[in-house]
Scaffold this motif. Structure first.
Motif, short mmCIF file in Angstrom:
data_model
loop_
_atom_site.label_atom_id
_atom_site.label_comp_id
_atom_site.label_asym_id
_atom_site.label_seq_id
_atom_site.Cartn_x
_atom_site.Cartn_y
_atom_site.Cartn_z
N GLU A 110 40.97 -15.74 27.07
CA GLU A 110 40.63 -14.40 26.56
C GLU A 110 40.22 -14.45 25.09
O GLU A 110 39.22 -13.83 24.70
N ASP A 131 36.81 -15.95 24.80
CA ASP A 131 35.80 -14.94 25.15
C ASP A 131 35.49 -14.06 23.95
O ASP A 131 34.32 -13.78 23.64
N ARG A 132 36.53 -13.61 23.27
CA ARG A 132 36.35 -12.70 22.13
C ARG A 132 35.63 -13.38 20.98
O ARG A 132 34.78 -12.77 20.31
N GLU A 137 33.55 -15.93 21.23
CA GLU A 137 32.16 -16.13 21.64
C GLU A 137 31.38 -14.83 21.61
O GLU A 137 30.19 -14.82 21.24
N ASP A 138 32.03 -13.74 21.97
CA ASP A 138 31.37 -12.42 21.92
C ASP A 138 31.02 -12.02 20.49
O ASP A 138 30.11 -11.22 20.27
N SER A 139 31.76 -12.56 19.52
CA SER A 139 31.50 -12.23 18.11
C SER A 139 30.31 -13.01 17.57
O SER A 139 29.92 -12.80 16.42
#
Length: 213
Positions: A27, A30-31, A33-35
């Motif tokens: 998780e 994911d965060r 990479e999303d940034s």
């Protein structure tokens, strides 16, 4: 502490490895990479297994855990570990997979559980890769704790502080850090001829960036 948005992960090495452990690491990855690599991943790690390795631990779960750690280890963003007390099991796994490692003076790194069992993760592998066989021998063979001062001398920790959360850490944006990290990893396992291409590609990329700016 870090000159970027922080995405925080907390790992208690005293808790048994579980599917929840894998989910939490995935998780935060994911965060990050999303940034777009602009956020720093900050892992607070402490605790060590007690009573040996859990009997219900499966090869499948350990494999999923190692895949999650490998993903953390290859993030394009800066990864930071803040360690305190005894660190073993999942806590040591995460610490050894990060870029910057801060700790309190009382921190100890433990490869074995207090039941004398070797932790099934890849901490032993990463430890030997990072400090060499001779430096890791007593910890690996006899379960000797590596105290904070020794860990700092070996380069396993970067700084000791009574307040490690207050230590300023530079966060590198973009993929540059990931490229340097991979070149470093490859240096110990790849021949000069094979490594040359990757280094030249990194140099070419840097030249093109300079020209563009």
């Amino acid at each position: 502490m870090v000159r970027a948005k922080e995405i925080v992960l907390r790992i208690d090495g005293a808790q048994p490895l579980s599917a929840e452990s894998v989910r939490r690491v995935a998780e935060v990855c994911d965060r990050v990479e999303d940034s777009g690599g602009t956020a720093a991943l900050v892992a607070h790690v402490s605790g060590a297994p007690r009573g040996g390795v859990p009997e219900d631990l499966t090869v499948g779960l350990v494999t999923k855990w190692e895949r999650a750690l490998r993903r953390l280890e290859r993030q394009s963003a800066t990864t930071v570990a803040i360690a305190s007390g005894d660190c073993g099991g999942t806590a040591l796994d995460v610490l050894l997979a990060t870029d910057v490692r801060l700790a309190t003076p009382g921190t100890r790194l433990l490869v074995m559980t207090d039941g004398g069992a070797t932790w099934p993760g890849m901490a032993l592998y990463r430890l030997v890769q990072q400090v060499g066989t001779a430096a890791a021998r007593r910890a690996v063979m006899f379960g000797a704790p590596i105290d904070a001062v020794e860990a700092l001398r070996l380069g396993l920790l970067d700084e000791l502080s009574d307040d490690p959360e207050g230590v300023p850490v530079e966060a590198f944006p973009g993929r540059e850090l990931a490229i340097r990290r991979q070149l470093m990893f490859d240096a110990s396992t790849t021949s000069f001829e094979e490594a040359l291409g990757a280094h030249l590609a990194a140099y070419d990329r840097a030249l093109r960036r300079g020209a563009a700016s």
